[in-house]
Design a protein around this motif. Sequence first.
Motif, PDB file in Angstrom:
ATOM      1  N   ASP A   1       3.837  -5.256   6.861  1.00  0.00           N
ATOM      2  CA  ASP A   1       3.226  -4.095   6.220  1.00  0.00           C
ATOM      3  C   ASP A   1       3.437  -2.827   7.058  1.00  0.00           C
ATOM      4  N   ALA A   2       2.352  -2.479   7.841  1.00  0.00           N
ATOM      5  CA  ALA A   2       2.320  -1.144   8.458  1.00  0.00           C
ATOM      6  C   ALA A   2       3.188  -0.993   9.696  1.00  0.00           C
ATOM      7  N   ASN A   3       3.426  -2.070  10.389  1.00  0.00           N
ATOM      8  CA  ASN A   3       4.232  -1.968  11.610  1.00  0.00           C
ATOM      9  C   ASN A   3       4.789  -3.334  11.992  1.00  0.00           C
TER      10      ASN A   3
ATOM     11  N   LEU B   1       6.917   1.477  12.022  1.00  0.00           N
ATOM     12  CA  LEU B   1       6.497   1.136  13.380  1.00  0.00           C
ATOM     13  C   LEU B   1       5.572   2.238  13.857  1.00  0.00           C
ATOM     14  N   ASP B   2       4.440   1.890  14.460  1.00  0.00           N
ATOM     15  CA  ASP B   2       3.640   2.984  15.015  1.00  0.00           C
ATOM     16  C   ASP B   2       4.083   3.237  16.455  1.00  0.00           C
ATOM     17  N   ILE B   3       3.691   4.362  16.996  1.00  0.00           N
ATOM     18  CA  ILE B   3       4.196   4.774  18.311  1.00  0.00           C
ATOM     19  C   ILE B   3       3.764   3.778  19.391  1.00  0.00           C
TER      20      ILE B   3
ATOM     21  N   SER C   1       4.129  14.635   4.716  1.00  0.00           N
ATOM     22  CA  SER C   1       3.179  13.974   3.817  1.00  0.00           C
ATOM     23  C   SER C   1       1.910  14.828   3.672  1.00  0.00           C
ATOM     24  N   PRO C   2       1.682  15.427   2.494  1.00  0.00           N
ATOM     25  CA  PRO C   2       0.450  16.216   2.315  1.00  0.00           C
ATOM     26  C   PRO C   2      -0.773  15.298   2.468  1.00  0.00           C
ATOM     27  N   LEU C   3      -1.689  15.706   3.332  1.00  0.00           N
ATOM     28  CA  LEU C   3      -2.856  14.866   3.630  1.00  0.00           C
ATOM     29  C   LEU C   3      -3.717  14.664   2.382  1.00  0.00           C
ATOM     30  N   VAL C   4      -4.003  13.409   2.091  1.00  0.00           N
ATOM     31  CA  VAL C   4      -4.880  13.074   0.964  1.00  0.00           C
ATOM     32  C   VAL C   4      -6.200  12.617   1.572  1.00  0.00           C
ATOM     33  N   LEU C   5      -7.273  13.282   1.192  1.00  0.00           N
ATOM     34  CA  LEU C   5      -8.544  12.989   1.837  1.00  0.00           C
ATOM     35  C   LEU C   5      -9.340  11.930   1.090  1.00  0.00           C
TER      36      LEU C   5
ATOM     37  N   SER D   1       0.812  -1.219   0.000  1.00  0.00           N
ATOM     38  CA  SER D   1       0.000   0.000   0.000  1.00  0.00           C
ATOM     39  C   SER D   1       0.846   1.270   0.000  1.00  0.00           C
ATOM     40  N   ILE D   2       1.960   1.240   0.714  1.00  0.00           N
ATOM     41  CA  ILE D   2       2.790   2.454   0.804  1.00  0.00           C
ATOM     42  C   ILE D   2       4.173   2.068   1.337  1.00  0.00           C
ATOM     43  N   LEU D   3       5.174   2.810   0.901  1.00  0.00           N
ATOM     44  CA  LEU D   3       6.536   2.679   1.444  1.00  0.00           C
ATOM     45  C   LEU D   3       7.067   4.089   1.657  1.00  0.00           C
TER      46      LEU D   3
ATOM     47  N   PHE E   1      -7.607   9.054   9.497  1.00  0.00           N
ATOM     48  CA  PHE E   1      -7.287   9.566   8.161  1.00  0.00           C
ATOM     49  C   PHE E   1      -6.704   8.491   7.247  1.00  0.00           C
ATOM     50  N   CYS E   2      -6.418   7.297   7.776  1.00  0.00           N
ATOM     51  CA  CYS E   2      -5.608   6.317   7.041  1.00  0.00           C
ATOM     52  C   CYS E   2      -6.448   5.137   6.585  1.00  0.00           C
ATOM     53  N   SER E   3      -6.415   4.872   5.286  1.00  0.00           N
ATOM     54  CA  SER E   3      -7.206   3.722   4.798  1.00  0.00           C
ATOM     55  C   SER E   3      -6.318   2.698   4.089  1.00  0.00           C
ATOM     56  N   PHE E   4      -5.012   2.759   4.368  1.00  0.00           N
ATOM     57  CA  PHE E   4      -4.086   1.891   3.644  1.00  0.00           C
ATOM     58  C   PHE E   4      -4.336   0.396   3.842  1.00  0.00           C
ATOM     59  N   TYR E   5      -4.741   0.011   5.045  1.00  0.00           N
ATOM     60  CA  TYR E   5      -4.773  -1.437   5.327  1.00  0.00           C
ATOM     61  C   TYR E   5      -6.162  -1.915   5.749  1.00  0.00           C
TER      62      TYR E   5
ATOM     63  N   ASN F   1      -6.696  10.044  16.087  1.00  0.00           N
ATOM     64  CA  ASN F   1      -6.782   8.731  16.728  1.00  0.00           C
ATOM     65  C   ASN F   1      -5.529   7.888  16.524  1.00  0.00           C
ATOM     66  N   LYS F   2      -4.390   8.552  16.531  1.00  0.00           N
ATOM     67  CA  LYS F   2      -3.132   7.801  16.502  1.00  0.00           C
ATOM     68  C   LYS F   2      -2.937   7.138  17.855  1.00  0.00           C
ATOM     69  N   PRO F   3      -2.313   5.968  17.885  1.00  0.00           N
ATOM     70  CA  PRO F   3      -1.973   5.411  19.199  1.00  0.00           C
ATOM     71  C   PRO F   3      -0.821   6.203  19.810  1.00  0.00           C
TER      72      PRO F   3
ATOM     73  N   LEU G   1       9.726  15.858   1.203  1.00  0.00           N
ATOM     74  CA  LEU G   1       8.333  15.518   0.927  1.00  0.00           C
ATOM     75  C   LEU G   1       8.090  14.011   0.867  1.00  0.00           C
ATOM     76  N   TYR G   2       6.922  13.610   1.321  1.00  0.00           N
ATOM     77  CA  TYR G   2       6.500  12.205   1.276  1.00  0.00           C
ATOM     78  C   TYR G   2       5.133  12.238   0.594  1.00  0.00           C
ATOM     79  N   ASP G   3       5.125  11.994  -0.700  1.00  0.00           N
ATOM     80  CA  ASP G   3       3.870  12.140  -1.429  1.00  0.00           C
ATOM     81  C   ASP G   3       3.241  10.766  -1.662  1.00  0.00           C
TER      82      ASP G   3
HETATM   83  C1  LIG Z   1       1.124   3.598   6.352  1.00  0.00           C
HETATM   84  S1  LIG Z   1       1.694   4.613   7.575  1.00  0.00           S
HETATM   85  C2  LIG Z   1       2.725   3.474   8.423  1.00  0.00           C
HETATM   86  C3  LIG Z   1       3.397   4.020   9.596  1.00  0.00           C
HETATM   87  C4  LIG Z   1       3.013   3.487  10.923  1.00  0.00           C
HETATM   88  N1  LIG Z   1       1.960   2.565  10.894  1.00  0.00           N
HETATM   89  C5  LIG Z   1       2.606   4.672  11.757  1.00  0.00           C
HETATM   90  O1  LIG Z   1       1.430   4.983  11.794  1.00  0.00           O
HETATM   91  O2  LIG Z   1       3.494   5.272  12.337  1.00  0.00           O
HETATM   92  C6  LIG Z   1       2.829   5.680   6.792  1.00  0.00           C
HETATM   93  C7  LIG Z   1       2.427   7.091   6.730  1.00  0.00           C
HETATM   94  O3  LIG Z   1       1.506   7.294   5.705  1.00  0.00           O
HETATM   95  C8  LIG Z   1       0.930   8.558   5.908  1.00  0.00           C
HETATM   96  N2  LIG Z   1      -0.495   8.552   5.554  1.00  0.00           N
HETATM   97  C9  LIG Z   1      -1.436   7.657   5.886  1.00  0.00           C
HETATM   98  N3  LIG Z   1      -2.643   8.045   5.410  1.00  0.00           N
HETATM   99  C10 LIG Z   1      -2.444   9.219   4.763  1.00  0.00           C
HETATM  100  C11 LIG Z   1      -3.274  10.129   4.063  1.00  0.00           C
HETATM  101  N4  LIG Z   1      -4.592   9.911   3.944  1.00  0.00           N
HETATM  102  N5  LIG Z   1      -2.717  11.234   3.514  1.00  0.00           N
HETATM  103  C12 LIG Z   1      -1.401  11.479   3.615  1.00  0.00           C
HETATM  104  N6  LIG Z   1      -0.559  10.652   4.279  1.00  0.00           N
HETATM  105  C13 LIG Z   1      -1.071   9.538   4.851  1.00  0.00           C
HETATM  106  C14 LIG Z   1       1.067   8.884   7.377  1.00  0.00           C
HETATM  107  O4  LIG Z   1       1.884  10.025   7.522  1.00  0.00           O
HETATM  108  C15 LIG Z   1       1.735   7.649   7.930  1.00  0.00           C
HETATM  109  O5  LIG Z   1       2.638   7.935   8.949  1.00  0.00           O
END
Ligand SMILES: C[S@@+](CC[C@H](N)C(=O)[O-])C[C@H]1O[C@@H](n2cnc3c(N)ncnc32)[C@H](O)[C@@H]1O
Length: 408
Positions: A207-209, A249-251, A350-354, A140-142, A165-169, A289-291, A400-402
């Motif tokens: 994957d994510a963590n 790794l998440d926090i 990382s610019p927020l993508v809605l 989904s993302i690197l 905000f995150c729908s990657f997984y 809602n980050k941990p 930047l992290y796009d």
């Molecule tokens: C897939 S997460 C994995 C990192 C780890 N799980 C964490 O939360 O620390 C990687 C990064 O993607 C970014 N990300 C996730 N959803 C996003 C969104 N809708 N728009 C922009 N960046 C996003 C966040 O900055 C997140 O830290």
Amino acid sequence: MERVSDNVVKTFINGVGDVYFNLQRYSTTISEEHRFIYYFDAEGRFMGGFFDGVSYRRGLDNRLMKKFFDKDGFKVKVFVDENEKRKVIEDVIRRVSKIRNVLSEHSDEVLRRIDEILKWGYKQLEEDGIKFFSVYKPISILPPDQYFSLVLQPAEGCSWNKCTFCSFYQDRKFRVKSPDEFLNHIRKVKEFFGRAIGLRKSIFLGDANALIIPQKRLVELIKIVRDEFPVGEAKDGYDYVFDGIYSFLDIFGAERKSYAEYVELKNLLVKRIYIGLETGDINLFRYLNKPGSPDECVEVVSTIKNAGINVGVIVLAGAGGKKFYEDHVENTVSTILKMPLENGDIVYISPLVLDGEAEYVKIMEELGSRTLDKFEIADQIQEIKDGLKSLSNLGVRVTLYDIQEFIY
Ligand SMILES: C[S@@+](CC[C@H](N)C(=O)[O-])C[C@H]1O[C@@H](n2cnc3c(N)ncnc32)[C@H](O)[C@@H]1O
Ligand code: SF4
């Protein structure tokens, strides 16, 4: 065929012009007059190209991303539809065939590579994209510096999966593979990549963590990676070396590992750990809602750094919209400046993508916070960069992290 440099030869072809062949060990690039450039991996798979100002990248899942600049100078990235994909790929195959037809009595190495490339028609590339999903869950993302890593999935999904905000997984449950299953996955990865594996620079554990995996199991899984691949040093039977092991790794997961456990990971060649701080503003952090919390993030980063592992800290530009604009910038900058960052560490913005369906969108509507437009987001990125200027003296990159640019 005229030699231009160690790996580059060129020839003139009537009706095409000067054609350059860049023959790297694990990739081939063909350039027609530097206007049409297309490149292939060591197995001959089409990977992307530049066509008169438009750039394309083909993913191993056979999606094709197109990149160009809009009227305001902002980069646009879109996945093209099937018709356009077929048109681009068939055009590349036609161009390579045309070159093949006039090269018959020239360089053996160029011909060998072109023949490898021409084994891949549109149908074969499509089938390869389907095969990819028998080896991997979607990647989904690197982090941007890991786009050319070899991804392995000792774990699938996100153990938290609840950030608003995150729908990657969302499409998969978190699970950790058994050592046997992981070894089997690695064998399939090797078979899928073939010689093209040499183009990959590092190992990324998905994957994510993945680093949330309990230490005993994690060490067992990383040892399998070390047995199966040359990491950090050459290994008999391999003509490539990966520079190290990387992971997210998440926090929440991070706070569970001790200093001694991170030292153990460092000794296994874990080089950089990526953590999403997202914002240093505690109020906004709660809405995301980050941990954990921003302070816990500082603590975790300090522990990881003390153990000798680099970090990549990710923050969101545009998070919280207009209402949080100033607090987000100020508190994000001050939180990051509390971290003991140094050479080799990276701060990603990382610019927020809605995603209209995301919980985050509803929360911001309820709070009456307007979404930032692309100009405001660009301003905010600049403000965060300005606030973190002192880090560049320490060798820390702020960049930047796009997420829209990612394709594997
Ligand atoms: C897939 S997460 C994995 C990192 C780890 N799980 C964490 O939360 O620390 C990687 C990064 O993607 C970014 N990300 C996730 N959803 C996003 C969104 N809708 N728009 C922009 N960046 C996003 C966040 O900055 C997140 O830290
Ligand atoms: S941001 Fe990280 S922890 Fe949060 S849901 Fe996404 S992958 Fe999981």
